[in-house]
Write a protein that holds these residues in place. Structure first.
Motif, PDB file in Angstrom:
ATOM      1  N   LEU A  58       7.039 -18.776 -10.263  1.00 18.84           N
ATOM      2  CA  LEU A  58       8.416 -18.030 -10.428  1.00 18.84           C
ATOM      3  C   LEU A  58       8.309 -16.836  -9.571  1.00 18.84           C
ATOM      4  O   LEU A  58       9.287 -16.398  -8.885  1.00 18.84           O
ATOM      5  N   PHE A  59       7.440 -15.812  -9.669  1.00 18.99           N
ATOM      6  CA  PHE A  59       7.030 -14.749  -9.230  1.00 18.99           C
ATOM      7  C   PHE A  59       6.367 -14.503  -8.056  1.00 18.99           C
ATOM      8  O   PHE A  59       6.266 -13.411  -7.287  1.00 18.99           O
ATOM      9  N   ALA A  60       5.482 -15.535  -7.488  1.00 15.58           N
ATOM     10  CA  ALA A  60       4.545 -15.335  -6.270  1.00 15.58           C
ATOM     11  C   ALA A  60       5.503 -14.946  -5.230  1.00 15.58           C
ATOM     12  O   ALA A  60       5.121 -13.686  -4.351  1.00 15.58           O
ATOM     13  N   PRO A  61       6.482 -15.669  -4.595  1.00 22.91           N
ATOM     14  CA  PRO A  61       7.162 -15.354  -3.569  1.00 22.91           C
ATOM     15  C   PRO A  61       7.984 -13.600  -3.525  1.00 22.91           C
ATOM     16  O   PRO A  61       7.676 -12.996  -2.865  1.00 22.91           O
ATOM     17  N   SER A  62       8.467 -13.510  -4.933  1.00 24.74           N
ATOM     18  CA  SER A  62       9.092 -12.367  -4.953  1.00 24.74           C
ATOM     19  C   SER A  62       8.263 -11.021  -5.035  1.00 24.74           C
ATOM     20  O   SER A  62       8.518  -9.798  -4.422  1.00 24.74           O
ATOM     21  N   MET A  63       6.903 -11.329  -5.721  1.00 23.15           N
ATOM     22  CA  MET A  63       6.038 -10.345  -5.490  1.00 23.15           C
ATOM     23  C   MET A  63       5.703 -10.059  -4.067  1.00 23.15           C
ATOM     24  O   MET A  63       5.293  -8.900  -3.757  1.00 23.15           O
ATOM     25  N   TYR A  64       5.596 -11.042  -3.348  1.00 28.85           N
ATOM     26  CA  TYR A  64       5.139 -10.630  -1.923  1.00 28.85           C
ATOM     27  C   TYR A  64       6.108  -9.955  -1.191  1.00 28.85           C
ATOM     28  O   TYR A  64       5.827  -9.081  -0.450  1.00 28.85           O
ATOM     29  N   VAL A  65       7.367 -10.397  -1.470  1.00 31.05           N
ATOM     30  CA  VAL A  65       8.507  -9.676  -0.756  1.00 31.05           C
ATOM     31  C   VAL A  65       8.548  -8.075  -1.328  1.00 31.05           C
ATOM     32  O   VAL A  65       8.758  -7.218  -0.561  1.00 31.05           O
ATOM     33  N   ALA A  66       8.183  -7.894  -2.509  1.00 33.54           N
ATOM     34  CA  ALA A  66       8.245  -6.659  -3.205  1.00 33.54           C
ATOM     35  C   ALA A  66       7.215  -5.678  -2.590  1.00 33.54           C
ATOM     36  O   ALA A  66       7.261  -4.532  -2.159  1.00 33.54           O
ATOM     37  N   PHE A  67       6.040  -6.262  -2.431  1.00 34.38           N
ATOM     38  CA  PHE A  67       4.831  -5.625  -2.046  1.00 34.38           C
ATOM     39  C   PHE A  67       4.934  -5.055  -0.515  1.00 34.38           C
ATOM     40  O   PHE A  67       4.779  -3.981  -0.322  1.00 34.38           O
ATOM     41  N   THR A  68       5.320  -6.048   0.196  1.00 28.97           N
ATOM     42  CA  THR A  68       5.351  -5.829   1.727  1.00 28.97           C
ATOM     43  C   THR A  68       6.732  -5.095   2.178  1.00 28.97           C
ATOM     44  O   THR A  68       6.639  -4.475   3.088  1.00 28.97           O
ATOM     45  N   THR A  69       7.554  -4.982   1.343  1.00 30.87           N
ATOM     46  CA  THR A  69       8.993  -4.199   1.633  1.00 30.87           C
ATOM     47  C   THR A  69       8.934  -2.735   1.053  1.00 30.87           C
ATOM     48  O   THR A  69       9.215  -1.851   1.654  1.00 30.87           O
ATOM     49  N   PHE A  70       8.656  -2.631  -0.300  1.00 34.99           N
ATOM     50  CA  PHE A  70       8.730  -1.344  -0.943  1.00 34.99           C
ATOM     51  C   PHE A  70       7.401  -0.841  -1.350  1.00 34.99           C
ATOM     52  O   PHE A  70       7.298   0.244  -1.391  1.00 34.99           O
ATOM     53  N   HIS A  71       6.490  -1.520  -1.796  1.00 34.58           N
ATOM     54  CA  HIS A  71       5.362  -1.044  -2.752  1.00 34.58           C
ATOM     55  C   HIS A  71       4.006  -1.365  -1.792  1.00 34.58           C
ATOM     56  O   HIS A  71       2.866  -1.746  -2.178  1.00 34.58           O
ATOM     57  N   GLN A  72       3.939  -0.925  -0.557  1.00 35.90           N
ATOM     58  CA  GLN A  72       2.620  -1.098   0.386  1.00 35.90           C
ATOM     59  C   GLN A  72       1.356  -0.378  -0.260  1.00 35.90           C
ATOM     60  O   GLN A  72       0.325  -0.726  -0.110  1.00 35.90           O
ATOM     61  N   GLU A  73       1.938   0.774  -1.147  1.00 40.93           N
ATOM     62  CA  GLU A  73       0.810   1.818  -1.632  1.00 40.93           C
ATOM     63  C   GLU A  73      -0.289   1.112  -2.705  1.00 40.93           C
ATOM     64  O   GLU A  73      -1.119   1.356  -2.807  1.00 40.93           O
ATOM     65  N   LEU A  74       0.639  -0.250  -3.060  1.00 40.68           N
ATOM     66  CA  LEU A  74      -0.180  -0.911  -4.280  1.00 40.68           C
ATOM     67  C   LEU A  74      -1.106  -1.862  -3.763  1.00 40.68           C
ATOM     68  O   LEU A  74      -2.029  -2.321  -4.610  1.00 40.68           O
ATOM     69  N   LEU A  75      -1.092  -2.037  -2.568  1.00 42.10           N
ATOM     70  CA  LEU A  75      -2.103  -2.909  -1.966  1.00 42.10           C
ATOM     71  C   LEU A  75      -3.429  -2.319  -1.427  1.00 42.10           C
ATOM     72  O   LEU A  75      -3.442  -1.200  -1.063  1.00 42.10           O
ATOM     73  N   PRO A  76      -4.516  -3.167  -1.301  1.00 38.91           N
ATOM     74  CA  PRO A  76      -5.892  -2.256  -0.751  1.00 38.91           C
ATOM     75  C   PRO A  76      -5.619  -2.231   0.593  1.00 38.91           C
ATOM     76  O   PRO A  76      -4.816  -2.779   1.253  1.00 38.91           O
ATOM     77  N   THR A  77      -6.330  -1.091   1.315  1.00 37.58           N
ATOM     78  CA  THR A  77      -5.956  -0.763   2.512  1.00 37.58           C
ATOM     79  C   THR A  77      -6.325  -1.956   3.537  1.00 37.58           C
ATOM     80  O   THR A  77      -5.508  -2.241   4.360  1.00 37.58           O
ATOM     81  N   GLN A  78      -7.337  -2.576   3.510  1.00 37.78           N
ATOM     82  CA  GLN A  78      -7.659  -3.909   4.233  1.00 37.78           C
ATOM     83  C   GLN A  78      -6.695  -4.659   4.311  1.00 37.78           C
ATOM     84  O   GLN A  78      -6.483  -5.415   5.349  1.00 37.78           O
ATOM     85  N   LEU A  79      -6.299  -5.138   3.056  1.00 36.33           N
ATOM     86  CA  LEU A  79      -5.197  -6.196   2.729  1.00 36.33           C
ATOM     87  C   LEU A  79      -3.722  -5.791   3.400  1.00 36.33           C
ATOM     88  O   LEU A  79      -3.143  -6.642   4.196  1.00 36.33           O
ATOM     89  N   LEU A  80      -3.772  -4.484   3.451  1.00 28.93           N
ATOM     90  CA  LEU A  80      -2.419  -4.072   3.781  1.00 28.93           C
ATOM     91  C   LEU A  80      -2.390  -3.739   5.385  1.00 28.93           C
ATOM     92  O   LEU A  80      -1.530  -4.231   6.215  1.00 28.93           O
TER      93      LEU A  80
END
Length: 536
Positions: A337-359
């Motif tokens: 239910l949440f995996a695609p929406s979490m991917y969209v949210a992280f890559t669009t609004f919340h890049q700072e929540l991702l580790p640097t290498q992954l970003l």
């Protein structure tokens, strides 16, 4: 919804007899509406005209009785009736004994004794009953039964000779298990009820049958355990079935959509199964099941949300392994239910929540992608749904090839062409695999539908939109009812004693009570006594 109009039988017209016992003078030439004529030829002519002189309706006229002074007709539908039963237990009994109505030293030639003589001395079939109106006659004739009409009588005999070709009992196709019974329901109602009675040999297992559908007159059966099922629940099921007023019923889905509590909700409030062991387990829990002739899918009422995440194999394996797999299912529905929406949210609004290498890796992959993350996820999800439906509808040999081509060739080509990123393909694939972990297919459809509005909330408001959507989803689930039972029980309302078989499954000897909201008259299963070790 309107109540179905019931057929009311009317009294038969009277006959005035002359001094000669063989002559009859009818008071009126036309019978009451729907009631059989006393003249055999009039009945046969009415049946032929009503059925349009259909060639599969077999009518055999026979002279029987003492010196052949009695005329009868045998009617059946070719293909629906078992001709071996008709030949061995009806035709031979009637045709080979020319003195059928001769008993001891008295010859029975009076028309008033003909029906009783046939039932007592000729017919060797166990299930026979009387019929006196055309509506019941057509229902029996077109269901595979054989009708016997006698000249001089406005009443006939129905012999149970149903014998159409059925699909053999085989392994279930939608509910496969590693350990457990290997049998499933078929399209014959009577075969399905026999499979259930084979597992529950209790006289309190009651069965009620009715016909629904003005045109199809489909047989629908209700089964429940008297004394375990709530009487109010059983009566509610009867009332909802009686309110169904449709022309045709071809599958249990017609019934499910007509009696469910919530129409505009993606979540099903009635669970179904094609396994006799699942239905038997539901019956002993105090639930009511609905069987429909012509389909192997049986409905279970009422239904809780946790029931959709329980598989039959959970009760055949050890409790610790079953609990682990059940927890995986709960994790799977959250991921699907949440995996695609979490991917969209992280890559669009919340890049700072991702580790640097992954970003950095995600940014490098998306550098050549011309679409925003939401459009990218939407295209991939729609593509996968199309491939999923295509693999289901295509023949089995081709369906597997389509799945391989879709997942490998198209996905790899899309990544190389720069249309989507490799991370998006991984997320969609992991989401699809997680959705397959649900035992109930109709529940997985609900999460597939909700996946798209959650992606839209993530693209619009980020994690805030996902949280608000999650709260709305929980509120909606808590507001649902299944025949008056809270959908989210035993979580909301919280019932600690019923949580023994909800999120996890405790050992069988610890499951000493049934679900309280479903079974209110016979809650206790057994004493909670652990098995003792042998002292030998």
């Amino acid at each position: 919804m309107r109540y179905r109009r019931k057929f009311h039988r009317k009294p038969v017209h009277l006959l005035k007899k002359d001094t000669d016992s063989t002559s009859r003078t009818p008071v009126s030439t036309e019978p009451e509406p729907g009631v059989l004529f006393e003249e055999l030829e009039a009945n046969l002519q009415t049946i032929r005209e009503t059925l349009g002189h259909s060639t599969d309706i077999i009518i055999r006229n026979l002279p029987v009785g003492y010196e052949g002074n009695q005329s009868i007709a045998i009617l059946y539908t070719d293909g629906l009736a078992d001709q071996n039963i008709i030949t061995d237990f009806i035709m031979k009994s009637v045709m080979l004994d020319i003195k059928l109505f001769e008993r001891a030293d008295r010859k029975i030639a009076l028309p008033s004794d003909a029906i009783q003589a046939l039932k007592n001395y000729a017919l060797t079939i166990g299930d026979i009953r009387d019929v006196s109106d055309f509506a019941a006659l057509y229902q029996a004739l077109l269901s595979g039964d054989t009708i016997i009409l006698i000249d001089g009588h406005n009443q006939g005999i129905v012999c149970s000779t149903r014998g159409w070709k059925d699909r053999a009992v085989s392994e279930p196709s939608a509910e496969n298990v590693v350990r457990g019974p290997r049998e499933s329901f078929v399209e014959s109602l009577r075969t399905n009820t026999a499979l259930i009675r084979r597992k529950i040999k209790d006289p309190h297992l009651w069965l009620e049958t009715m016909q629904i559908g003005r045109i199809t007159r489909t047989d629908v059966a209700i089964m429940y355990m008297k004394g375990m099922a709530n009487d109010k629940l059983v009566q509610e099921v009867r009332d909802r079935l009686n309110r169904i007023d449709v022309g045709s019923i071809f599958e249990s889905g017609y019934i499910e959509e007509s009696i469910q509590d919530e129409t505009f909700s993606p979540f099903p409030t009635i669970i179904n199964s094609e396994r006799p062991d699942v239905i038997a387990a539901a019956l002993v829990e105090g639930r009511v099941v609905i069987l429909v002739d012509g389909t192997p899918i049986v409905l279970i009422i009422p239904t809780l949300f946790s029931s959709f995440l329980q598989a039959p194999e959970d009760y055949y394996q050890r409790a610790d392994f079953s609990s682990f797999v059940r927890l995986l299912r709960y994790i799977g529905i959250l991921v699907s239910l949440f995996a695609p929406s979490m991917y969209v949210a992280f890559t669009t609004f919340h890049q700072e929540l991702l580790p640097t290498q992954l970003l950095i890796s995600l940014a490098a992959q998306r550098e050549q992608v011309p679409f925003p993350a939401f459009i990218e996820a939407l295209l991939m999800e729609l593509t996968f749904e199309i491939l999923r439906e295509a693999s289901i509808r295509m023949p089995k040999n081709i369906g597997a090839a389509i799945s391989i081509v879709g997942t490998l060739v198209i996905g790899q080509a899309a990544v190389q062409a720069g249309i989507v990123s490799a991370a998006m393909v991984i997320v969609v694939s992991f989401t699809a695999i997680s959705s397959f972990i649900l035992p109930a297919y109709n529940m997985s459809i609900a999460f597939r539908l909700l996946r798209f509005p959650y992606m839209a909330l993530a693209a619009s408001f980020g994690l805030f939109g996902i949280i608000v959507g999650g709260i709305a989803l929980v509120l909606h689930l808590c507001s649902l009812r299944s025949f008056g039972i809270p959908y989210m029980a035993p979580f909301a309302p919280l019932i600690p004693t019923d949580n023994k078989d909800a999120l996890i499954r405790l050992p069988h000897w610890m499951l000493g009570s049934r679900v309280r909201l479903i079974n209110q008259s016979n809650i206790t299963r057994r004493n909670n006594t652990p098995p003792r070790k042998s002292r030998e």
